[in-house]
Write a protein that holds these residues in place. Structure first.
Motif, short mmCIF file in Angstrom:
data_model
loop_
_atom_site.label_atom_id
_atom_site.label_comp_id
_atom_site.label_asym_id
_atom_site.label_seq_id
_atom_site.Cartn_x
_atom_site.Cartn_y
_atom_site.Cartn_z
N UNK A 119 35.46 36.99 10.08
CA UNK A 119 35.93 35.70 9.57
C UNK A 119 34.80 34.91 8.92
N UNK A 120 33.63 34.94 9.57
CA UNK A 120 32.49 34.21 9.02
C UNK A 120 32.05 34.79 7.68
N UNK A 121 31.97 36.09 7.62
CA UNK A 121 31.53 36.75 6.39
C UNK A 121 32.50 36.46 5.25
N UNK A 122 33.77 36.58 5.53
CA UNK A 122 34.79 36.31 4.51
C UNK A 122 34.72 34.86 4.04
N UNK A 123 34.53 33.94 4.96
CA UNK A 123 34.47 32.53 4.60
C UNK A 123 33.28 32.23 3.71
N UNK A 124 32.11 32.74 4.07
CA UNK A 124 30.93 32.53 3.24
C UNK A 124 31.15 33.11 1.85
N UNK A 125 31.67 34.32 1.79
CA UNK A 125 31.87 35.00 0.51
C UNK A 125 32.84 34.25 -0.40
N UNK A 126 33.85 33.63 0.20
CA UNK A 126 34.89 32.98 -0.60
C UNK A 126 34.61 31.51 -0.90
N UNK A 127 33.90 30.85 -0.02
CA UNK A 127 33.77 29.39 -0.13
C UNK A 127 32.44 28.91 -0.72
N UNK A 128 31.46 29.78 -0.84
CA UNK A 128 30.13 29.36 -1.30
C UNK A 128 29.81 30.06 -2.63
N UNK A 129 30.17 29.46 -3.74
CA UNK A 129 30.08 30.13 -5.04
C UNK A 129 28.65 30.42 -5.51
N UNK A 130 27.64 29.75 -4.95
CA UNK A 130 26.26 29.97 -5.38
C UNK A 130 25.46 30.84 -4.41
N UNK A 131 26.12 31.46 -3.47
CA UNK A 131 25.42 32.25 -2.46
C UNK A 131 24.61 33.37 -3.10
N UNK A 134 33.95 46.93 9.30
CA UNK A 134 34.07 47.37 7.92
C UNK A 134 34.93 46.43 7.08
N UNK A 135 35.73 45.61 7.75
CA UNK A 135 36.64 44.70 7.02
C UNK A 135 35.89 43.69 6.15
N UNK A 136 34.61 43.47 6.44
CA UNK A 136 33.83 42.51 5.65
C UNK A 136 33.47 43.05 4.26
#
Length: 262
Positions: free
Chosen positions: A212-224, A237-239
């Protein structure tokens, strides 16, 4: 003229290096030095790891902007002196390179937060006695905080991330590796005021982090650009698909990703 200036500068440097060799003999005279000379002396003493609670007060001045104290023996007492003398401080580095630093507590960090509203960089890696209460005060008082390192601070949890999400809108880099954060805190941070500015997130070796954390960072932080989450035993593996989407959207900016799949 340029040759003369260079000679004077060299003589000053040599004198400061000699004085820095035995700071206990000269520290009472440090207070009379002009700010420019004090700044050079601070730099030399910090590199040698010779700044401590007793002599740092004599070296500080109101124009001090940065303090690198990674190898220095500084406790809450020294931080209180910094807070009194350096209200324009922008960077404070207390990272411990190897062992834990247990003589810095919430009291010292809170005193810095109260006095140094312009603080932009705060490094507290392995400061084992820092908790959410101190970081909450930092978040409230230092609204222009950009870089924060709390790696290896065992008392740090979601409370710190919640406070940062509410108050710090220009935050660029956060390190909470080896802390007690969970998905709840990560979700809050990545949907908070700093979601657009956040470029670097370290959350390695956090036992309660999941996909959940990985998905959230990937989707919500456009400048990561840098995402570190290796050693998190609940990540699967779901990440991978979320990471692939993030890289495809931001292929030119993504610099570094590390993770472990269990």
């Amino acid at each position: 003229m340029s040759f003369q200036n260079q000679s004077v500068s060299t003589l000053l440097e040599l004198s400061l290096w000699i004085i820095a060799g035995k700071p206990s003999l000269y520290q009472h005279g440090f207070v009379k030095l002009p700010p420019r000379v004090k700044s050079k002396l601070l730099q030399i003493l910090s590199k040698r790891g010779l700044l401590n609670d007793e002599n740092i007060r004599s070296c500080l001045h109101k124009f001090t902007r940065e303090l690198e104290l990674t190898d220095c023996d500084i406790s809450d007492s020294g931080l209180e002196e910094i807070a009194k003398a350096c209200n324009l401080l922008q960077k404070l580095d207390l990272n411990s390179p190897k062992q834990t630093r247990d003589n810095v507590t919430n009291n010292g960090v809170i005193s810095i937060a109260r006095s140094c509203a312009t603080l932009q960089v705060l490094y507290l890696r392995r400061c084992s006695n820092i908790s959410d209460a101190a970081i909450a005060k930092v978040a409230i008082s230092c609204r222009y905080l950009r870089f924060l390192n709390l790696g290896g601070c065992p008392m740090i949890s979601d409370g710190s991330l919640n406070a940062l999400a509410i108050n710090c809108w220009v935050l660029e880099s956060v390190n909470v590796s080896s802390t007690n954060i969970s998905d709840v805190g990560v979700l809050t941070l990545c949907k908070g005021k700093c979601r657009v500015s956040l470029r670097e997130f370290h959350m390695a070796k956090c036992r309660d982090i999941t996909d959940k954390s990985v998905v959230t960072v990937a989707r919500c932080c456009p400048k990561m650009q840098i995402l570190i989450f290796h050693g998190c035993p609940k990540v699967t593996e779901a990440s991978r698909s979320a990471l692939e989407d993030m890289i495809n959207r931001n292929v030119k900016n993504v610099k570094h990703i590390t993770w472990t799949v269990y």
